[in-house]
Design a protein around this motif. Structure first.
Motif, short mmCIF file in Angstrom:
data_model
loop_
_atom_site.label_atom_id
_atom_site.label_comp_id
_atom_site.label_asym_id
_atom_site.label_seq_id
_atom_site.Cartn_x
_atom_site.Cartn_y
_atom_site.Cartn_z
N GLY A 1 0.80 -1.21 0.00
CA GLY A 1 0.00 0.00 0.00
C GLY A 1 0.84 1.27 0.00
N VAL A 2 0.15 2.38 -0.21
CA VAL A 2 0.79 3.70 -0.17
C VAL A 2 0.33 4.40 1.10
N HIS A 3 1.28 4.88 1.85
CA HIS A 3 0.98 5.50 3.14
C HIS A 3 1.70 6.84 3.23
N GLY A 4 1.52 7.51 4.37
CA GLY A 4 2.17 8.81 4.52
C GLY A 4 2.44 9.14 5.96
N LEU A 5 3.37 10.06 6.14
CA LEU A 5 3.70 10.50 7.48
C LEU A 5 3.78 12.02 7.47
N GLN A 6 3.29 12.64 8.54
CA GLN A 6 3.34 14.10 8.65
C GLN A 6 3.16 14.48 10.12
N SER A 7 3.93 15.47 10.57
CA SER A 7 3.72 16.00 11.91
C SER A 7 4.20 17.44 11.97
N ASP A 8 3.25 18.35 12.14
CA ASP A 8 3.63 19.76 12.30
C ASP A 8 4.42 19.95 13.59
N GLU A 9 4.02 19.25 14.65
CA GLU A 9 4.69 19.41 15.95
C GLU A 9 6.15 18.96 15.90
N PRO B 1 7.43 17.18 7.23
CA PRO B 1 6.51 17.55 6.15
C PRO B 1 5.76 16.33 5.64
N LEU B 2 4.65 16.54 4.94
CA LEU B 2 3.90 15.42 4.38
C LEU B 2 4.82 14.59 3.49
N THR B 3 5.02 13.34 3.86
CA THR B 3 5.96 12.47 3.17
C THR B 3 5.23 11.22 2.72
N LYS B 4 5.25 10.97 1.41
CA LYS B 4 4.59 9.80 0.84
C LYS B 4 5.51 8.59 0.98
N ILE B 5 4.92 7.46 1.37
CA ILE B 5 5.70 6.23 1.56
C ILE B 5 5.20 5.20 0.56
N SER B 6 6.08 4.81 -0.37
CA SER B 6 5.67 3.93 -1.47
C SER B 6 6.44 2.62 -1.45
N VAL C 1 1.66 10.85 18.76
CA VAL C 1 1.04 9.76 18.01
C VAL C 1 0.73 10.28 16.61
N LEU C 2 1.47 9.75 15.63
CA LEU C 2 1.32 10.19 14.25
C LEU C 2 0.40 9.21 13.52
N HIS C 3 -0.65 9.74 12.91
CA HIS C 3 -1.53 8.89 12.11
C HIS C 3 -1.03 8.85 10.67
N CYS C 4 -1.26 7.76 10.02
CA CYS C 4 -0.96 7.69 8.59
C CYS C 4 -1.61 8.89 7.91
N ALA C 5 -0.84 9.57 7.04
CA ALA C 5 -1.27 10.86 6.49
C ALA C 5 -1.94 10.72 5.12
N ILE C 6 -2.02 9.49 4.61
CA ILE C 6 -2.65 9.28 3.31
C ILE C 6 -3.70 8.18 3.47
N VAL C 7 -4.93 8.46 3.05
CA VAL C 7 -6.01 7.48 3.19
C VAL C 7 -5.65 6.22 2.41
N CYS C 8 -5.59 5.08 3.12
CA CYS C 8 -5.00 3.89 2.52
C CYS C 8 -5.88 2.65 2.61
N GLY C 9 -7.10 2.78 3.14
CA GLY C 9 -7.97 1.61 3.18
C GLY C 9 -8.63 1.46 4.54
N PRO C 10 -9.29 0.29 4.76
CA PRO C 10 -10.09 0.09 5.97
C PRO C 10 -9.32 0.26 7.27
N GLY C 11 -8.03 -0.06 7.29
CA GLY C 11 -7.27 0.02 8.54
C GLY C 11 -6.66 1.39 8.78
N HIS C 12 -6.90 2.33 7.85
CA HIS C 12 -6.25 3.64 7.92
C HIS C 12 -6.46 4.38 9.26
N PRO C 13 -7.71 4.40 9.80
CA PRO C 13 -7.92 5.20 11.02
C PRO C 13 -7.09 4.72 12.21
#
Ligand SMILES: [Cu+2]
Length: 112
Positions: free
Chosen positions: A55-63, A67-72, A90-102
Motif C-alpha cells: 500500500g501507499v501510506h504517509g507521514l506528517q507532523s507539524d509538531e 513535512p507530508l511524506t509519501k511512503i511507497s 502519536v502520528l496517524h498515517c497521512a494518506i487514506v490507505c484503506g479500511p485500517g487507515h484510522p
C-alpha cells in the motif's frame, strides 16, 4: 597556542557528534508501521528511512517538523527533522490507505 589547540579539538568533537545522528528504518504496510513506536532524543536531528511493504501510506507532523511524506513500495524516502519538545507524539498515517487507515499510527517518544 594551547587555547587554539583546545578550540580546534572542540570543533572536531562537535562535528563528529553532528554526523552521528541516528537513522531509523520504519516500514509501512496495510495497516501498520513497523516498528510502531520509536524513541529519539530532543534537539538532535533524526533521520527516518521510510518504505512500504504494501500500500501507499504517509507521514506528517507539524509538531515534530515532518513535512507530508509519501511512503511507497519499492523506494526509500528519507526525512530528517529535529524535535524541539520532549513528549509522546502519536502520528496517524497521512494518506487514506484503506479500511485500517484510522488505526494506523506511529508513536514517537521524544526524550529530554
Ligand atoms: Cu493511511
Amino acid at each position: 597556542m594551547a587555547a587554539l589547540t583546545l578550540a580546534a579539538a572542540g570543533m572536531l568533537a562537535a562535528g563528529t557528534a553532528a554526523a552521528a545522528h541516528p537513522t531509523i528504518d520504519v516500514v509501512a504496510s496495510n495497516w501498520k508501521f513497523t516498528p510502531s513506536k520509536i524513541t529519539i532524543p530532543v534537539n538532535e536531528p533524526t533521520t527516518l528511512r521510510l518504505t512500504s511493504a504494501s500500500g501507499v501510506h504517509g507521514l506528517q507532523s507539524d509538531e515534530l517538523g515532518i513535512p507530508l511524506t509519501k511512503i511507497s513500495i519499492g523506494s526509500f524516502t528519507l526525512v530528517t527533522f529535529t524535535p524541539k519538545k520532549a513528549g509522546t507524539y502519536v502520528l496517524h498515517c497521512a494518506i487514506v490507505c484503506g479500511p485500517g487507515h484510522p488505526d494506523m499510527t506511529l508513536t514517537v517518544v521524544v526524550t529530554p
